[in-house]
Design a protein around this motif. Sequence first.
Motif, PDB file in Angstrom:
ATOM      1  N   SER A  24       0.811  -1.221   0.000  1.00 32.33           N
ATOM      2  CA  SER A  24       0.000   0.000   0.000  1.00 32.33           C
ATOM      3  C   SER A  24       0.845   1.271   0.000  1.00 32.33           C
ATOM      4  O   SER A  24       0.331   2.356   0.262  1.00 32.33           O
ATOM      5  N   HIS A  25       2.135   1.162  -0.294  1.00 33.06           N
ATOM      6  CA  HIS A  25       3.023   2.324  -0.215  1.00 33.06           C
ATOM      7  C   HIS A  25       2.577   3.485  -1.113  1.00 33.06           C
ATOM      8  O   HIS A  25       2.797   4.642  -0.780  1.00 33.06           O
ATOM      9  N   ILE A  27      -0.437   4.494  -2.086  1.00 33.63           N
ATOM     10  CA  ILE A  27      -1.839   4.898  -2.028  1.00 33.63           C
ATOM     11  C   ILE A  27      -2.011   6.405  -2.053  1.00 33.63           C
ATOM     12  O   ILE A  27      -3.040   6.918  -2.509  1.00 33.63           O
ATOM     13  N   LEU A  65       4.647   0.730   7.910  1.00 25.65           N
ATOM     14  CA  LEU A  65       4.159  -0.328   7.018  1.00 25.65           C
ATOM     15  C   LEU A  65       5.206  -1.426   6.879  1.00 25.65           C
ATOM     16  O   LEU A  65       4.875  -2.614   6.925  1.00 25.65           O
ATOM     17  N   LYS A  90      -2.740   2.670   5.408  1.00 27.29           N
ATOM     18  CA  LYS A  90      -1.731   1.827   4.770  1.00 27.29           C
ATOM     19  C   LYS A  90      -1.388   0.596   5.593  1.00 27.29           C
ATOM     20  O   LYS A  90      -0.860  -0.378   5.055  1.00 27.29           O
ATOM     21  N   THR A  91      -1.680   0.620   6.878  1.00 22.72           N
ATOM     22  CA  THR A  91      -1.273  -0.475   7.766  1.00 22.72           C
ATOM     23  C   THR A  91      -2.447  -1.222   8.394  1.00 22.72           C
ATOM     24  O   THR A  91      -2.245  -2.024   9.300  1.00 22.72           O
ATOM     25  N   ILE A 218      -5.574  -2.765  -0.008  1.00 19.94           N
ATOM     26  CA  ILE A 218      -5.753  -2.651   1.440  1.00 19.94           C
ATOM     27  C   ILE A 218      -6.464  -3.889   1.983  1.00 19.94           C
ATOM     28  O   ILE A 218      -6.109  -4.414   3.046  1.00 19.94           O
TER      29      ILE A 218
END
Length: 415
Positions: A24-25, A27, A65, A90-91, A218
């Motif tokens: 998801s880096h 996004i 992340l 993201k996490t 996600i």
Amino acid sequence: MYESLSSLLSSDLNFHDKNSTYSSHAIHAFAAKFPPQLPRAFIESLTNPGDVVLDPMSGSGTTILEAYLLNRRGVGCDIDPLAVKMARVKTTPLEVDCFQLIPEVIRNAVNILKDEAKVNQAISSRFDRKTKEFIDYWFFPETQKELMALLLAIDNYEKGPVRELLEVIFSSIIVTKSGGVSRARDLAHSRPHLDPEKKPRNAIKAFEQRLLKFAPIIAALPVHDYPATIKQCNAKSLSIKDNSVHLVMTSPPYANAIDYMRANKFSLVWLGMSISDLGKLRSKYIGNEATGKMKMEMLPEYTESILSSLMAKDKKKEAVLRKYYMEMRDAMREMYRVLIPGHYAILVVGTSIMRGVDVKTPQCLGDIARTLGFQLETIQSRELDRDRRMMPFGNGNTHIEQRMVTEEVIILKKP
């Protein structure tokens, strides 16, 4: 996995040929992100699964992340509300049916847009005068209606991970490296310029495209033993226990270089914050130029010599830099407090040129860290990939671009 810190430092820390957009880096755009491979290398080398990895100035959450993906206990702190939202999204794995969520949100937004009276009433009632003036300057009326329709559709969801995902996707169509739905030429580099010729994209279509791309990513995040913890807080005052963190990995703001709020406010005004509130918050950011009536304090000898050189050229700039070093001293004191003895704090920073003076940011921070009790292990350079680090916009000839060619990795150890 690297066998030791020395072997890690002898390896290539540039990562120019590596993909930085996995998981998801990607996004949301964010100025001056370091490549995820950089924190990953240190996390793998210096911690074990289950260990606590702290980023006290976590920005968009790159370190957290990576800690999460490596099954560490990632803890992120940032003062910027948009950064906190990004890092949380993201996490946070979602149990959501994307094939139901995406068309549902878009359908609702399209239907709301048809109710012109409802949309116009929302636009006129949600913003105070100063904030509305900002919005009117940077967003065409038609775009405002599309964005408000999206917001009203997002409002149908209760506060929580799904709504926060939708808000971050909403923000991502505004704060972009290129394109986007505002009248700004470029926002991801933090220096917006009005483009009179720009024809912004349809906001609902842009939102749908981003949601189609990132909602499944996600939803597919692995579920690990240790969920990430993201807090909105000041790095100078962490609500974390003494001697409880196995690794600090962070990229502090550059001194006098990047104004994150300048870009992020384009989204935050839509997400409920006024221009006045954002101005007050901005004054608390490390690296901001508002010195006010701040009490200036003496710093270590080497740092004072750099400040004296700048003082001879510009007293105001010297005050700005002194404040930055004082604030970073307070942040590093907190890093020292929470670190377990024998463990490391890794700071990735760049230097700055002020009035022709190289202010030696990495060396000064190392100098200050020693007075706090840290051992300065080393300072190692890495070359910047300007396109990926997303530095301020320009033609390559500005002072900020010329000086930001490398950045330094400061290795500190708590004895």
